[in-house]
Design a protein around this motif. Sequence first.
Motif, PDB file in Angstrom:
ATOM      1  N   LEU A 103       0.825  -1.206   0.000  1.00  0.00           N
ATOM      2  CA  LEU A 103       0.000   0.000   0.000  1.00  0.00           C
ATOM      3  C   LEU A 103       0.862   1.260   0.000  1.00  0.00           C
ATOM      4  O   LEU A 103       0.606   2.206  -0.755  1.00  0.00           O
ATOM      5  N   GLY A 139       1.100   3.976  -2.998  1.00  0.00           N
ATOM      6  CA  GLY A 139       0.831   5.386  -2.752  1.00  0.00           C
ATOM      7  C   GLY A 139       1.979   6.288  -3.193  1.00  0.00           C
ATOM      8  O   GLY A 139       1.757   7.403  -3.655  1.00  0.00           O
ATOM      9  N   TYR A 140       3.200   5.787  -3.048  1.00  0.00           N
ATOM     10  CA  TYR A 140       4.374   6.574  -3.454  1.00  0.00           C
ATOM     11  C   TYR A 140       4.498   6.643  -4.976  1.00  0.00           C
ATOM     12  O   TYR A 140       4.776   7.711  -5.544  1.00  0.00           O
ATOM     13  N   PRO A 160       0.576   8.250  -6.722  1.00  0.00           N
ATOM     14  CA  PRO A 160      -0.083   9.045  -5.676  1.00  0.00           C
ATOM     15  C   PRO A 160      -1.461   9.575  -6.053  1.00  0.00           C
ATOM     16  O   PRO A 160      -2.301   9.782  -5.171  1.00  0.00           O
ATOM     17  N   LYS A 173      -7.694   9.898  -3.501  1.00  0.00           N
ATOM     18  CA  LYS A 173      -6.379   9.695  -4.107  1.00  0.00           C
ATOM     19  C   LYS A 173      -5.523   8.801  -3.215  1.00  0.00           C
ATOM     20  O   LYS A 173      -5.607   8.871  -1.990  1.00  0.00           O
ATOM     21  N   ALA A 174      -4.701   7.987  -3.851  1.00  0.00           N
ATOM     22  CA  ALA A 174      -3.903   6.996  -3.121  1.00  0.00           C
ATOM     23  C   ALA A 174      -3.030   7.645  -2.057  1.00  0.00           C
ATOM     24  O   ALA A 174      -2.881   7.103  -0.952  1.00  0.00           O
ATOM     25  N   LYS A 175      -2.437   8.792  -2.357  1.00  0.00           N
ATOM     26  CA  LYS A 175      -1.526   9.419  -1.395  1.00  0.00           C
ATOM     27  C   LYS A 175      -2.255   9.810  -0.110  1.00  0.00           C
ATOM     28  O   LYS A 175      -1.721   9.649   0.988  1.00  0.00           O
ATOM     29  N   TRP A 176      -3.499  10.319  -0.243  1.00  0.00           N
ATOM     30  CA  TRP A 176      -4.267  10.703   0.939  1.00  0.00           C
ATOM     31  C   TRP A 176      -4.778   9.477   1.684  1.00  0.00           C
ATOM     32  O   TRP A 176      -4.835   9.467   2.916  1.00  0.00           O
ATOM     33  N   VAL A 229      -3.249   6.569   1.899  1.00  0.00           N
ATOM     34  CA  VAL A 229      -2.115   6.012   2.643  1.00  0.00           C
ATOM     35  C   VAL A 229      -1.823   6.839   3.892  1.00  0.00           C
ATOM     36  O   VAL A 229      -1.609   6.299   4.985  1.00  0.00           O
TER      37      VAL A 229
END
Length: 233
Positions: A159, A163-164, A167, A180-183, A185
């Motif tokens: 995960l 996310g990195y 993102p 969004k993936a970054k938020w 994570v």
Amino acid sequence: MSEFRFTRPNRFPPVIKNLLIINILVFIAQITFGAKSPGIENLFALHDIHSVFFKPHQLLTHMFLHGSIEHLLFNMLALWMFGSVLENYWGAKRFLQFYLISGLGAAILHLIVLYFELEPVMQIFKSLPTEQQLELIDSPNFKVNIATVGASGAIFGCLAGFGYLFPNTLIYIYFLFPIKAKWFVIIYGALELSLAVKNSAGDNVAHFAHLGGAITGFIIVLIWNKTNRKTLY
């Protein structure tokens, strides 16, 4: 990212497919032989280093055992969702390395935290008469013998890596609410940290293992990304 060509992604790349199969087969073995042979968890689940059941190989083998069908299904769904993207991006060999190292990092952080949590218990244990110690030492009810199982630590590494690397990819919570993936994570990581510090009674989730997997996965991706960038110059 610019050198990556995402062509014809495999929905079930080989490592993901084999991990799914192995985890399912191991769980079937657990429910088939577990009641008759508790040695399966004693031998392969992760135990505190104070425990008589602790063995070094458990740092890896615990990732292939699960505590319930819900635990297995949730982990395997998350592994497929995030791990398949990473395996398509990196290839089978690198993804397998990433997965196992993330799980190893999760186990190490979990054991470090567990060591300090259980040290007072061991001090009391050492003060007991020898007869009581012998009664407790291999009892499943003895706190230091409680096992930890699950692929969650390695999956949290996936995960974090997802996310990195991706993102701005949308993740749909409950398949309905996009984020969004970054938020996702960051929020999920903050929640795990909060629960880990809170350490509520009755909470049997290894939150520090989740955090250990996420931190390890993030560090690996950061190192690999810097190495790849250097090779481009």
